[in-house]
Design a protein around this motif. Structure first.
Motif, PDB file in Angstrom:
ATOM      1  N   LEU A  12      36.728  15.187 -24.919  1.00 20.12           N
ATOM      2  CA  LEU A  12      35.650  15.483 -24.137  1.00 20.12           C
ATOM      3  C   LEU A  12      35.986  16.235 -22.981  1.00 20.12           C
ATOM      4  N   LEU A  46      28.703  18.591 -17.646  1.00 25.40           N
ATOM      5  CA  LEU A  46      30.230  18.122 -18.445  1.00 25.40           C
ATOM      6  C   LEU A  46      31.085  18.279 -17.028  1.00 25.40           C
ATOM      7  N   LEU A  49      30.704  14.617 -15.900  1.00 24.31           N
ATOM      8  CA  LEU A  49      31.599  14.003 -16.912  1.00 24.31           C
ATOM      9  C   LEU A  49      32.993  13.873 -16.659  1.00 24.31           C
ATOM     10  N   LEU A  53      34.922  10.412 -15.781  1.00 25.47           N
ATOM     11  CA  LEU A  53      36.004   9.811 -16.927  1.00 25.47           C
ATOM     12  C   LEU A  53      37.245   9.804 -15.958  1.00 25.47           C
ATOM     13  N   THR A  68      29.474   9.123 -21.831  1.00 26.45           N
ATOM     14  CA  THR A  68      29.219  10.460 -21.908  1.00 26.45           C
ATOM     15  C   THR A  68      27.600  10.804 -22.010  1.00 26.45           C
ATOM     16  N   THR A  71      25.665  10.095 -18.727  1.00 25.46           N
ATOM     17  CA  THR A  71      25.970  11.350 -17.829  1.00 25.46           C
ATOM     18  C   THR A  71      25.114  12.704 -18.282  1.00 25.46           C
ATOM     19  N   PHE A  88      25.673  11.023 -28.301  1.00 27.00           N
ATOM     20  CA  PHE A  88      26.605  10.199 -27.988  1.00 27.00           C
ATOM     21  C   PHE A  88      26.314   8.808 -27.788  1.00 27.00           C
TER      22      PHE A  88
END
Length: 198
Positions: A12, A46, A49, A53, A68, A71, A88
């Motif tokens: 990811l 992203l 994300l 993470l 994911t 988010t 997801f």
């Protein structure tokens, strides 16, 4: 070889980097047949994300996909947030172990595809991200998951007429353009392919 949560985070992370790197291209593709914000929206979600993470690693593989989903749902505007979020979310529900085998991986992505189809009320052939997801998952099942397979699926969207989403307003004029959602999906699968080989 098994695919665990560390693998999922790597995959990811790489997907996020690819989208951020291609932000302008994705928005340019979307400018031609949509709202023009696909790249900006996806890159925003992203980027967030990657931060999420990195700050707190999810407890399980299913949680990585769920985090994911949440988010992207909260941070990506337009249609892409709900569609990728649904994908997801579907994937997180399909994970029933801490490690996926190469055999179960396509099933998890199939669940993601179902999430996209249900949310978008669409199917293959309508010039959407589904036109990359479906053939690529089939290629996975047949052990033909390659960069060429991903690229071929993406290029096919060029000659399709859009019948879903903003691009459908253009009718025939949507032909000759790559679908931006299909392009970002191709980036997703390229990242997956790389993570599989690591």
């Amino acid at each position: 070889m098994g695919f665990d949560k560390k693998w999922a985070i790597r995959f990811l992370d790489d997907f996020a980097d690819r989208v951020i790197e291609n932000k302008q291209l994705l928005s340019d593709l979307d400018q031609a047949i949509g709202d023009g914000d696909h790249g900006v929206n996806m890159a925003r979600g992203l980027t967030e994300l990657k931060k999420v993470l990195a700050e707190k690693e999810p407890a399980t593989l299913a949680d990585v996909f769920k985090t994911t989903a949440m988010t992207l749902l909260s941070k990506v505007g337009g249609a892409s947030g709900p569609l990728y979020g649904s994908a997801f979310l579907g994937m997180s529900k399909a994970v029933n172990a801490d490690t996926l085998s190469p055999d179960t991986l396509p099933d998890v992505f199939e669940a993601g595809l179902n999430g996209i189809e249900n949310r978008g009320k669409s199917h293959a052939g309508e010039k959407t991200m589904i036109d990359v997801w479906e053939p690529v998952i089939n290629a996975m099942r047949q052990n033909e998951f390659t960069s060429d397979a991903i690229e071929a699926a993406l290029q096919k969207t060029k000659d399709m007429k859009a019948t879903k989403g903003r691009a459908s307003y253009l009718g025939e004029r949507s032909i000759g353009h790559l679908d931006p959602g299909a392009y970002s999906s191709a980036l997703l699968f390229q990242a997956l392919l790389k993570a599989e080989g690591e």
